[in-house]
Design a protein around this motif. Sequence first.
Motif, PDB file in Angstrom:
ATOM      1  N   ASP A 206       0.833  -1.214   0.000  1.00 36.60           N
ATOM      2  CA  ASP A 206       0.000   0.000   0.000  1.00 36.60           C
ATOM      3  C   ASP A 206       0.868   1.264   0.000  1.00 36.60           C
ATOM      4  O   ASP A 206       0.555   2.236  -0.704  1.00 36.60           O
ATOM      5  N   LEU A 207       1.948   1.265   0.781  1.00 42.92           N
ATOM      6  CA  LEU A 207       2.821   2.438   0.850  1.00 42.92           C
ATOM      7  C   LEU A 207       3.523   2.685  -0.477  1.00 42.92           C
ATOM      8  O   LEU A 207       3.623   3.832  -0.934  1.00 42.92           O
ATOM      9  N   ASP A 209       2.503   1.725  -3.509  1.00 42.02           N
ATOM     10  CA  ASP A 209       1.498   2.150  -4.490  1.00 42.02           C
ATOM     11  C   ASP A 209       1.099   3.600  -4.277  1.00 42.02           C
ATOM     12  O   ASP A 209       1.061   4.401  -5.226  1.00 42.02           O
ATOM     13  N   ALA A 210       0.811   3.964  -3.011  1.00 42.01           N
ATOM     14  CA  ALA A 210       0.381   5.334  -2.722  1.00 42.01           C
ATOM     15  C   ALA A 210       1.489   6.340  -2.990  1.00 42.01           C
ATOM     16  O   ALA A 210       1.238   7.431  -3.520  1.00 42.01           O
ATOM     17  N   SER A 211       2.721   6.010  -2.654  1.00 44.44           N
ATOM     18  CA  SER A 211       3.837   6.941  -2.831  1.00 44.44           C
ATOM     19  C   SER A 211       4.171   7.146  -4.305  1.00 44.44           C
ATOM     20  O   SER A 211       4.379   8.283  -4.750  1.00 44.44           O
ATOM     21  N   SER A 213       2.206   6.715  -6.875  1.00 42.05           N
ATOM     22  CA  SER A 213       1.100   7.406  -7.549  1.00 42.05           C
ATOM     23  C   SER A 213       1.078   8.894  -7.246  1.00 42.05           C
ATOM     24  O   SER A 213       0.442   9.680  -7.967  1.00 42.05           O
ATOM     25  N   ARG A 214       1.796   9.311  -6.197  1.00 40.34           N
ATOM     26  CA  ARG A 214       1.883  10.739  -5.856  1.00 40.34           C
ATOM     27  C   ARG A 214       3.253  11.327  -6.213  1.00 40.34           C
ATOM     28  O   ARG A 214       3.625  12.382  -5.731  1.00 40.34           O
ATOM     29  N   CYS A 223       7.835   6.926   1.986  1.00 40.23           N
ATOM     30  CA  CYS A 223       7.005   5.904   2.626  1.00 40.23           C
ATOM     31  C   CYS A 223       7.067   5.961   4.147  1.00 40.23           C
ATOM     32  O   CYS A 223       6.084   5.621   4.811  1.00 40.23           O
ATOM     33  N   ASN A 227       4.975   9.633   6.557  1.00 40.03           N
ATOM     34  CA  ASN A 227       3.842   8.996   7.226  1.00 40.03           C
ATOM     35  C   ASN A 227       4.051   8.881   8.733  1.00 40.03           C
ATOM     36  O   ASN A 227       3.376   8.092   9.388  1.00 40.03           O
TER      37      ASN A 227
END
Length: 374
Positions: A206-207, A209-211, A213-214, A223, A227
């Motif tokens: 999840d980290l 993918d989220a990082s 994508s931003r 990451c 956070n």
Amino acid sequence: MLKNTMGIINLHESHESFREITKHRPLAAIPFAGRYRLIDFVLSNFINSGITNVGILSAGNSRALSDHIRSGKEWDLARKRDGLFLLPSWQTGNVQGAFPNDLADFFSNLDYIKSSRQRFTLLSGSRAVCNINYEAAYNYHLAKEADITVLYKEYSIAEAKGLSEATMLETDSDGRVVDMEVCPVNNRSNKLSLEMVLLERQLLVDLIDASVSRGGTNFTRDCIMKNMENLKIYGFPFTGYLARIDSMQNYFDHSMKLLTPEIWQEIFFAHGSIYTKVKDEAPAKYQRDAMVKSSLVANGSVIAGKVENSVLFRGVKVHKDARITNSIVMQKGEIGPGAVIENVICDKDVKITAGKRLKGELNHPIVIEKGTVI
């Protein structure tokens, strides 16, 4: 034992301070302690802790590393289920800067992480040379109900000021990480991150993918550090001996410290043996006039001269009347008749011809590149 934990070795480590000996190899493949490479220590720590699924996130030129680890048989990682996996990198060239672009390679190998069956993931670099069993850190992680646990080594304030290219962290009274700094000019904390991180595998996915994508590019910064307020990030103290290899001077100093029996004993046997690539060579041969004192001499070497306070790798030849003091001679090096070297680091296949004299300083050793003839 950490049977439900997978290990990932992240080789995106800057080695600008090692240009003389990393021109043909990554940091993880640097020879160390006569018979080993830096990566041998983290691989051995993983297998000694029960981790049997290990991915190596490669970076740049990894041919020397691939030749060394092969199938992973020496670390009991040549398995039908799980085992050792070399995760390819899309990037070329040496890793540089405090924030290397490792997230792109994490993302491109996300399928490997997703398909693994273990619940947890332990990430590690290769520059922190130590002998550690991760079970205590794992139990701490569960007890704290942490999202992420970062392993660290606490130094005195004076020692911390001398650390370079370091990631420093600060914890509160409960052990929660409240601040992190990467490569600060002046260290404001005395807690050095070992670049070893424990977290759940799904959280890692999840980290990443989220990082990505931003627009994120670096795992530590994007990451973890970004956070710190959203996740429960704790620090776990490592109290054993640590040889952090972050410069040629540190490499030289820690190599010389291995000549202290107590340090050698701890780093190779404290929580299990350290394994390396097997080479079937004869024991070192000491001829009639040889004199060796306080040194590590690997198998396959032939000694006819004098060696003191030095580390000699496999297949080194020291001719008659040659003298080696406070030096490191890597694999298949040759010191000619009557040659003298002091405070010198010789990479692989270096030849010092008869009668030559080379002298560096303890705080500034001479480094001779691979294959050089002097």
